[in-house]
Scaffold this motif. Structure first.
Motif, PDB file in Angstrom:
ATOM      1  N   ASP A  66      -7.245   0.555  -4.502  1.00 15.87           N
ATOM      2  CA  ASP A  66      -7.326   1.997  -4.283  1.00 15.87           C
ATOM      3  C   ASP A  66      -6.557   2.710  -5.393  1.00 15.87           C
ATOM      4  O   ASP A  66      -5.415   2.331  -5.722  1.00 15.87           O
ATOM      5  CB  ASP A  66      -6.732   2.352  -2.920  1.00 15.87           C
ATOM      6  CG  ASP A  66      -6.837   3.822  -2.590  1.00 15.87           C
ATOM      7  OD1 ASP A  66      -7.855   4.229  -2.001  1.00 15.87           O
ATOM      8  OD2 ASP A  66      -5.897   4.573  -2.926  1.00 15.87           O
ATOM      9  N   TYR A  99      -3.225   4.490  -3.757  1.00 13.42           N
ATOM     10  CA  TYR A  99      -2.228   3.712  -3.014  1.00 13.42           C
ATOM     11  C   TYR A  99      -2.029   2.298  -3.556  1.00 13.42           C
ATOM     12  O   TYR A  99      -1.184   1.567  -3.064  1.00 13.42           O
ATOM     13  CB  TYR A  99      -2.638   3.626  -1.542  1.00 13.42           C
ATOM     14  CG  TYR A  99      -2.587   4.952  -0.825  1.00 13.42           C
ATOM     15  CD1 TYR A  99      -1.433   5.371  -0.193  1.00 13.42           C
ATOM     16  CD2 TYR A  99      -3.703   5.788  -0.798  1.00 13.42           C
ATOM     17  CE1 TYR A  99      -1.389   6.587   0.471  1.00 13.42           C
ATOM     18  CE2 TYR A  99      -3.668   7.012  -0.148  1.00 13.42           C
ATOM     19  CZ  TYR A  99      -2.503   7.405   0.483  1.00 13.42           C
ATOM     20  OH  TYR A  99      -2.453   8.619   1.125  1.00 13.42           O
ATOM     21  N   VAL A 115      -9.546   1.406   6.338  1.00 15.78           N
ATOM     22  CA  VAL A 115     -10.314   2.569   5.865  1.00 15.78           C
ATOM     23  C   VAL A 115     -11.816   2.340   6.008  1.00 15.78           C
ATOM     24  O   VAL A 115     -12.589   3.293   6.004  1.00 15.78           O
ATOM     25  CB  VAL A 115      -9.954   2.910   4.404  1.00 15.78           C
ATOM     26  CG1 VAL A 115      -8.511   3.339   4.310  1.00 15.78           C
ATOM     27  CG2 VAL A 115     -10.233   1.720   3.470  1.00 15.78           C
ATOM     28  N   TYR A 129      -3.524  -0.431  -2.941  1.00 17.36           N
ATOM     29  CA  TYR A 129      -4.453  -1.144  -2.056  1.00 17.36           C
ATOM     30  C   TYR A 129      -4.495  -0.425  -0.714  1.00 17.36           C
ATOM     31  O   TYR A 129      -3.509   0.182  -0.286  1.00 17.36           O
ATOM     32  CB  TYR A 129      -4.030  -2.601  -1.835  1.00 17.36           C
ATOM     33  CG  TYR A 129      -4.165  -3.477  -3.057  1.00 17.36           C
ATOM     34  CD1 TYR A 129      -5.375  -4.098  -3.359  1.00 17.36           C
ATOM     35  CD2 TYR A 129      -3.082  -3.681  -3.899  1.00 17.36           C
ATOM     36  CE1 TYR A 129      -5.490  -4.910  -4.482  1.00 17.36           C
ATOM     37  CE2 TYR A 129      -3.191  -4.477  -5.030  1.00 17.36           C
ATOM     38  CZ  TYR A 129      -4.401  -5.086  -5.310  1.00 17.36           C
ATOM     39  OH  TYR A 129      -4.526  -5.869  -6.429  1.00 17.36           O
ATOM     40  N   ARG A 130      -5.627  -0.501  -0.041  1.00 19.78           N
ATOM     41  CA  ARG A 130      -5.770  -0.041   1.337  1.00 19.78           C
ATOM     42  C   ARG A 130      -6.446  -1.154   2.127  1.00 19.78           C
ATOM     43  O   ARG A 130      -7.246  -1.920   1.589  1.00 19.78           O
ATOM     44  CB  ARG A 130      -6.610   1.236   1.430  1.00 19.78           C
ATOM     45  CG  ARG A 130      -6.011   2.466   0.750  1.00 19.78           C
ATOM     46  CD  ARG A 130      -4.652   2.860   1.321  1.00 19.78           C
ATOM     47  NE  ARG A 130      -4.670   3.092   2.757  1.00 19.78           N
ATOM     48  CZ  ARG A 130      -5.004   4.246   3.345  1.00 19.78           C
ATOM     49  NH1 ARG A 130      -5.385   5.272   2.596  1.00 19.78           N
ATOM     50  NH2 ARG A 130      -4.957   4.366   4.654  1.00 19.78           N
ATOM     51  N   PRO A 188      -7.101  -6.643   1.564  1.00 22.73           N
ATOM     52  CA  PRO A 188      -6.704  -5.500   0.742  1.00 22.73           C
ATOM     53  C   PRO A 188      -7.838  -5.092  -0.196  1.00 22.73           C
ATOM     54  O   PRO A 188      -8.489  -5.946  -0.800  1.00 22.73           O
ATOM     55  CB  PRO A 188      -5.510  -6.035  -0.044  1.00 22.73           C
ATOM     56  CG  PRO A 188      -5.776  -7.502  -0.168  1.00 22.73           C
ATOM     57  CD  PRO A 188      -6.501  -7.909   1.085  1.00 22.73           C
ATOM     58  N   SER A 194       0.857  -1.180   0.000  1.00 25.76           N
ATOM     59  CA  SER A 194       0.000   0.000   0.000  1.00 25.76           C
ATOM     60  C   SER A 194       0.897   1.235   0.000  1.00 25.76           C
ATOM     61  O   SER A 194       1.626   1.479   0.966  1.00 25.76           O
ATOM     62  CB  SER A 194      -0.914   0.017   1.239  1.00 25.76           C
ATOM     63  OG  SER A 194      -1.714   1.177   1.269  1.00 25.76           O
ATOM     64  N   GLY A 195       0.870   1.973  -1.090  1.00 28.79           N
ATOM     65  CA  GLY A 195       1.701   3.161  -1.179  1.00 28.79           C
ATOM     66  C   GLY A 195       3.179   2.865  -1.034  1.00 28.79           C
ATOM     67  O   GLY A 195       3.926   3.666  -0.466  1.00 28.79           O
ATOM     68  N   PHE A 237      -1.016   4.563   8.181  1.00 28.36           N
ATOM     69  CA  PHE A 237      -1.343   3.970   6.879  1.00 28.36           C
ATOM     70  C   PHE A 237      -1.786   2.514   6.993  1.00 28.36           C
ATOM     71  O   PHE A 237      -2.264   1.927   6.021  1.00 28.36           O
ATOM     72  CB  PHE A 237      -0.174   4.128   5.896  1.00 28.36           C
ATOM     73  CG  PHE A 237       1.044   3.290   6.192  1.00 28.36           C
ATOM     74  CD1 PHE A 237       1.107   1.952   5.830  1.00 28.36           C
ATOM     75  CD2 PHE A 237       2.150   3.847   6.818  1.00 28.36           C
ATOM     76  CE1 PHE A 237       2.234   1.191   6.087  1.00 28.36           C
ATOM     77  CE2 PHE A 237       3.281   3.084   7.078  1.00 28.36           C
ATOM     78  CZ  PHE A 237       3.330   1.758   6.720  1.00 28.36           C
ATOM     79  N   LYS A 238      -1.652   1.929   8.192  1.00 31.81           N
ATOM     80  CA  LYS A 238      -2.108   0.556   8.403  1.00 31.81           C
ATOM     81  C   LYS A 238      -3.527   0.499   8.981  1.00 31.81           C
ATOM     82  O   LYS A 238      -4.065  -0.589   9.150  1.00 31.81           O
ATOM     83  CB  LYS A 238      -1.143  -0.189   9.322  1.00 31.81           C
ATOM     84  CG  LYS A 238       0.249  -0.379   8.728  1.00 31.81           C
ATOM     85  CD  LYS A 238       1.166  -1.162   9.657  1.00 31.81           C
ATOM     86  CE  LYS A 238       2.553  -1.329   9.040  1.00 31.81           C
ATOM     87  NZ  LYS A 238       3.469  -2.093   9.937  1.00 31.81           N
TER      88      LYS A 238
END
Length: 451
Positions: free
Chosen positions: A384, A387, A422, A389-390, A381, A354-355, A418-419
């Motif tokens: 996104d 990124y 969402v 994936y989020r 996951p 992710s990102g 970021f972990k």
């Protein structure tokens, strides 16, 4: 341990009147249990089932299913137990087990065996039992692909049982609840520990708060223990083996306050259940390797071998090896040693980027499981645009759901931002029904179906 006869016969001869099995319908002494198994074994042989035959048993825990498994032991037939499945999934399992030329012996909890090959009745069914005989085929959970059929002998199951029972006391005056399904290796492991110890086994009606009454030992997943902690049904419970998901230490502390001796374990189907275990000590980790097993870590991946390791993967009568040239099996799990304890970091197939950052689903799940209101959590996951994936989380609430902001205020203690998931969703009830752990593969399919 080596047995000249099936363990039920051994205990029936030495302790015939001792209580062996508690069920909703009736209780069995070792002698009455031995008689019931003999009768069923003879019935199976009359239908043509014998040494080397394979029965696929479809159903949830019941006394009939347990008796079928024990009767198959006696005549050296194999059992492959599977949960009730849609016809397409069941056919996939059957095609793994049987070649087109083989008869399909199928038993269902809703009906009698639906297809038999007739044969002249054999005599003396109890004489064919051998501890080295192939005994069980267990399907892996299939969290990241098509389930595999894992073949174990009785000897491998008993090695697993004896290695655990060295530190984890279970004696003739104790009762272990069959709280996990027989179509999982953890459920079969309870049966073999019971047979080895000559103690008592209880099959309940499916309501854990009722079934746990009068029981001294239980194998549970954290969600089950969390829910028991909200009841007064644990008066006689003295020892619990936890596994199957991230285990919050706060839950162990609650159990200890009730004088319940809580053990944490790590295991897998291929190793006939538990590999490492420890009594709760407040430290991170799942203990050291139990007797009759070996464990090593290479490039952060966990490898195992030992007396409990399966014969291999079964496919239409053939056994495909699962070890490398040095006899090690690669588990696909990531781990490290910390203070002589194994710490599970996650699975190689449960990480995503992710990102530009590597994210392990299990790390986020562990943080979520530290929240008392959450009984179970799985992270997936989600694509996104920015990124790649989020993470999103599916949770099973033990108590009143918390707001997203409240969850994030707790996660801030454990995870970088970021972990943080969402979005949060409820785990579907249909996926909670197996009683042990939610299939990640099935959850991914559910999530994708929601658009």
């Amino acid at each position: 341990m080596q047995w000249d006869s099936h363990p039920v016969r051994v205990w029936a001869q030495s302790h015939p009147d001792k209580l062996a099995l508690i069920t909703p319908q009736k209780n069995y002494t070792w002698q009455t249990l031995d008689n019931a198994i003999d009768q069923l074994a003879q019935s199976l042989e009359q239908k043509g089932i014998g040494n080397g035959s394979l029965i696929t048993a479809i159903g949830k825990n019941s006394v009939d299913l347990l008796l079928l498994i024990l009767a198959c032991h006696r005549i050296s037939a194999m059992t492959a137990v599977t949960m009730p499945r849609p016809d397409s999934e069941l056919e996939t399992c059957l095609n793994t087990l049987y070649s087109p030329q083989q008869p399909r012996w199928i038993w269902s909890s809703q009906a009698d065996v639906c297809r038999w090959r007739q044969r002249v009745k054999s005599s003396n069914p109890q004489s064919s039992y051998k501890v080295s005989s192939p005994a069980t085929i267990t399907f892996t959970s299939g969290s990241s692909g098509t389930p595999k059929a894992v073949l174990h002998t009785h000897q491998q199951h008993f090695a697993s049982a004896s290695g655990l029972l060295e530190p984890f006391s279970f004696n003739k005056g104790d009762t272990w609840l069959l709280s996990l399904p027989l179509y999982h290796v953890s459920g079969l492991a309870i049966v073999y520990r019971w047979l080895l110890a000559g103690a008592c086994l209880k099959i309940g009606e499916g309501d854990l708060s009722i079934d746990i009454q009068g029981v001294s030992h239980a194998s549970l997943v954290p969600t089950q223990l969390s829910r028991l902690m909200t009841t007064n049904a644990t008066d006689r419970l003295k020892r619990v083996l936890l596994g199957g998901a991230n285990i919050p230490l706060e839950l162990c502390e609650q159990a200890s306050a009730r004088n319940i001796d809580t053990w944490l374990g790590y295991g897998m189907t291929e190793m006939a259940s538990t590999i490492t275990a420890k009594r709760y000590d407040g430290l991170k980790g799942v203990g050291g390797c139990l007797p009759k097993r070996e464990l090593t870590i290479k490039d952060s991946q966990i490898y195992v071998r030992g007396d409990t390791l399966a014969e291999g993967y079964y496919h239409q009568g053939k056994i495909n090896p699962l070890i490398d040239k040095e006899g090690w099996f690669c588990t696909g799990d990531l781990g490290e040693w910390l203070n002589d304890q194994l710490v599970i970091k996650g699975r190689t197939d449960n990480q995503f980027i992710s990102g530009g950052e590597n994210i392990h689903c299990e790390e986020i799940e562990g943080a979520l499981m530290s929240i008392p209101e959450i009984g179970n959590a799985l992270v997936l996951p989600q694509p996104d645009a920015d990124y790649g994936y989020r993470p999103v989380a599916y949770v099973d609430w033990v108590e009143q759901p918390l707001s997203k902001s409240k969850i994030e205020s707790i996660l801030a203690k454990y995870l970088v931002k970021f972990k943080w998931p969402v979005e949060y969703y409820l785990i579907p009830e249909t996926l909670l029904a197996s009683g042990i752990k939610v299939s990640r593969k099935a959850l991914i399919e559910h999530h994708e179906s929601q658009g």
